[in-house]
Design an enzyme around this catalytic site. Structure first.
Site, PDB file in Angstrom:
ATOM      1  N   SER A 246      70.486   8.454  55.431  1.00 31.09           N
ATOM      2  CA  SER A 246      71.658   9.038  56.062  1.00 31.09           C
ATOM      3  C   SER A 246      72.327   8.026  56.975  1.00 31.09           C
ATOM      4  O   SER A 246      71.664   7.248  57.647  1.00 31.09           O
ATOM      5  CB  SER A 246      71.228  10.271  56.869  1.00 31.09           C
ATOM      6  OG  SER A 246      72.005  10.391  58.032  1.00 31.09           O
ATOM      7  N   LYS A 247      73.643   8.041  56.994  1.00 35.17           N
ATOM      8  CA  LYS A 247      74.318   7.015  57.786  1.00 35.17           C
ATOM      9  C   LYS A 247      74.194   7.305  59.281  1.00 35.17           C
ATOM     10  O   LYS A 247      74.423   6.432  60.107  1.00 35.17           O
ATOM     11  CB  LYS A 247      75.781   6.920  57.379  1.00 35.17           C
ATOM     12  CG  LYS A 247      76.604   8.088  57.840  1.00 35.17           C
ATOM     13  CD  LYS A 247      77.977   7.639  58.318  1.00 35.17           C
ATOM     14  CE  LYS A 247      78.626   8.764  59.101  1.00 35.17           C
ATOM     15  NZ  LYS A 247      79.810   8.414  59.805  1.00 35.17           N
ATOM     16  N   ARG A 248      73.854   8.506  59.607  1.00 32.62           N
ATOM     17  CA  ARG A 248      73.776   8.852  61.022  1.00 32.62           C
ATOM     18  C   ARG A 248      72.527   8.342  61.715  1.00 32.62           C
ATOM     19  O   ARG A 248      72.431   8.329  62.925  1.00 32.62           O
ATOM     20  CB  ARG A 248      73.807  10.376  61.182  1.00 32.62           C
ATOM     21  CG  ARG A 248      75.157  10.905  60.824  1.00 32.62           C
ATOM     22  CD  ARG A 248      75.136  12.391  60.612  1.00 32.62           C
ATOM     23  NE  ARG A 248      76.517  12.857  60.486  1.00 32.62           N
ATOM     24  CZ  ARG A 248      77.115  13.594  61.414  1.00 32.62           C
ATOM     25  NH1 ARG A 248      76.481  13.965  62.498  1.00 32.62           N
ATOM     26  NH2 ARG A 248      78.361  13.978  61.241  1.00 32.62           N
ATOM     27  N   LYS A 249      71.547   7.993  60.924  1.00 39.28           N
ATOM     28  CA  LYS A 249      70.285   7.600  61.551  1.00 39.28           C
ATOM     29  C   LYS A 249      70.145   6.096  61.693  1.00 39.28           C
ATOM     30  O   LYS A 249      69.041   5.584  61.740  1.00 39.28           O
ATOM     31  CB  LYS A 249      69.131   8.142  60.715  1.00 39.28           C
ATOM     32  CG  LYS A 249      69.108   9.653  60.629  1.00 39.28           C
ATOM     33  CD  LYS A 249      67.751  10.126  60.156  1.00 39.28           C
ATOM     34  CE  LYS A 249      67.800  11.535  59.592  1.00 39.28           C
ATOM     35  NZ  LYS A 249      66.720  11.738  58.618  1.00 39.28           N
TER      36      LYS A 249
END
Length: 521
Positions: free
Chosen positions: A252-255
């Site tokens: 995930s790009k958020r992590k």
RNA sequence: GGCCCCGUCGUCUAGAGGCCUAGGACACAGGCCUUUCACGCCUGCAACACGGGUUCGAAUCCCGUCGGGGUCACCA
């Protein structure tokens, strides 16, 4: 005729996992001489779709994943934006209603919530009671008179089993009774994703729905919609998702922050950051994220290498072959060799694949790739100017395998820096040229180099070897100080290549400068 | 929690009952090459989640357990 599609939401970036899905769809279509369609799932999107879409289209284009129909290229089934197809979805909803496969429902969020909690307390699958289902227009009117607003739900079967023959997972069964009466249209008339997706897949004549595994449990409701509308079912293929480095969780790009704690990932990022800083991005961290494809384009990876690596994430041909060009992938790809288990993203392996592709690249191509970096770093004003071009080609040739991505050319910035501006690494200078003996030796070597003929890498090598022999010192004692004087660093290209590329005048100037008292502050 | 999926070296994988004392690649360790750094070459380390079956024989088939993940929205 095979027709596949990739249906991204305009989110403003192209995720590595998304590309992998797009790649498999594209490969499958190309392999079978079919078509690859790009559809934009912007059902829920507000303004700025164009801007949010640009990085996605650019990324796909950079990778060479071309689409036969979709944004910018158009096609016989246009429009390819879900936001422009609302009337078609509404017609489908009406048809579903007419056929008795959907119903208007007037339950409030609270009432639903209560049922859901009740089911949870009883540890059973929640299934809506249909208490506020309007069976007739009169019932609907009555609910509406109570101030309720209605949505349209699917009237799902409550018994029986659905069997799906998934092209990668094989036979998968679902009990209809576990499925929800999903909402397909809101009170305001707007339609939801699953309905839209099925309608589009049908209207676009999609034959193979190839998508990530997270959609597997969505499949029954989509099958129900398609069957209720009398659409032929596409073949399904659910791909394992791309997992985080060192874990089984979905990438995930958020992590990003979490991944940065992982050594290999951090190195991948750091290497890219260094290049971006050198070419003058002032906020590289906001732009750069190895979870997104822009990263690789910006830093100078080869699209073919990224494709090759991504193909290997969940697919393999055999135990003996890992290197493929785009064309070979098209020829060799097949869904039955797709793995079922998720594959984690491995930065080290990606770099290794990139290196191999880079090694195969002709020097002229490398010089071309590398030029924009030198230009942006203000090391070369005009790379097409003949002397600049020659210098670039020389450095690229001498760098050989040391150039792993295009941006790595900046490691050799010292060849493009004016002699008098060459920066020195103090530690290296101290170590190699700190002693009076070393300096005296270098001064003598300077005079030998001034006379060495011809001034070529081969001749220079002979001269330096001969010099060391005459002075009765080991080669290392002359080589290291010389490298330090020439480049200010302890590592770099072959020393004799360095000498030759610099040219006699420049080399001598650099030695003189290194030998002169440190007046530069 | 319900439903669904998955489970071979650290990672990507080969393996579709005997070819497996489980093969390859990346990574890692050591060595060679060498003017540095890369490259290249050699060697090494390292896995069938567990337990039951079936079978002369199981990583491969069946059952169970455990573990991991996905999904349960008026998001896509």
């Amino acid at each position: 005729m095979v027709r596949t599609r990739f249906a991204p939401s305009p989110t403003g970036y192209l995720h590595i996992g998304g590309v992998r899905t797009a790649l498999f769809c594209w490969l499958f279509a190309r392999k079978h001489g079919g078509q690859f369609i790009l559809r934009i799932d912007d059902t829920d999107q507000q303004r700025n779709v164009d801007e949010a879409l640009r990085p996605i289209l650019e990324g796909l284009r950079w990778l060479g994943i071309d689409w036969d129909e979709g944004p910018e290229v158009g096609g016989p089934h246009a429009p390819y934006f879900q936001s422009q197809r609302a009337d078609r979805y509404r017609q489908a909803v009406d048809e579903l209603l007419r056929r008795g496969c959907a119903y208007r429902d007037y339950a409030t969020a609270e009432e639903l919530q209560e049922e859901r909690q009740q089911a949870e307390r009883e540890k059973r699958t929640f299934v809506y009671s249909r208490r506020f289902m309007a069976r007739t227009p009169e019932e609907a009117a009555r609910f509406e008179a109570q101030g309720r607003s209605g949505v349209v739900r699917l009237l799902m079967p409550r018994e029986g089993t659905l069997v799906i023959d998934d092209l990668v997972r094989g036979r998968v069964e679902f009990a209809w009774a576990d499925e929800q009466d999903h909402v397909i249209q809101r009170a305001d008339g707007s339609c939801l994703y699953h309905l839209a997706s099925v309608v589009d897949d049908y209207q676009f004549e999609i034959t193979h729905v190839i998508r990530a595994e997270e959609h597997l449990s969505n499949t029954p409701r989509q099958v129900f919609i398609a069957q209720s509308l009398g659409y032929p079912l596409p073949q399904y293929a659910h791909l394992p998702f791309v997992a985080e480095p060192g874990s089984r969780n979905k990438l995930s790009k958020r992590k990003l922050d979490k991944y940065l704690k992982q050594k290999d990932f951090a190195e991948l990022m750091e290497h890219g950051l260094k290049i971006l800083r050198a070419v003058g991005f002032d906020r590289p961290k906001e732009i750069l994220n190895p979870v997104m494809v822009d990263f690789y384009e910006l830093v100078g990876y080869l699209p073919e290498a990224i494709i090759n690596y991504l193909a290997l994430l969940g697919w393999s041909l055999s135990d003996s072959r890992e290197e493929f060009t785009r064309a070979e992938l098209i020829e060799l790809f097949s869904l039955d060799r797709v793995n079922k288990a998720p594959a984690s993203f491995d930065p080290k392996k990606l770099r290794a694949v990139q290196e191999r592709h880079m090694q195969r690249l002709p020097a002229a191509k490398k010089a071309e790739m590398v030029s924009p970096y030198l230009q942006r770093a203000r090391l070369v004003a005009d790379p097409s100017e003949p002397s600049a071009r020659a210098r670039i080609e020389q450095v690229v040739a001498a760098a050989g395998d040391r150039l792993k991505v295009a941006g790595d050319i900046l490691e050799f910035a010292d060849f493009f820096t004016p002699d008098e501006q060459l920066p020195y690494d103090p530690a290296v200078m101290g170590k190699s040229l700190g002693s009076p003996e070393a300096r005296a030796l270098l001064a003598k070597l300077r005079d030998a180099l001034a006379l060495c003929e011809p001034y070529s890498a081969e001749a220079l090598e002979k001269c330096v070897h001969q010099f060391a022999a005459e002075q009765g010192v080991k080669l290392g004692q002359v080589v290291h100080p010389l490298r330090a004087a020439l480049t200010g660093k302890s590592v770099g290209l072959g020393l004799f290549d360095t000498l030759a590329i610099l040219g006699r005048a420049s080399a001598l100037r650099r030695i003189d400068r290194a030998l002169s008292p440190p007046t530069n502050a």
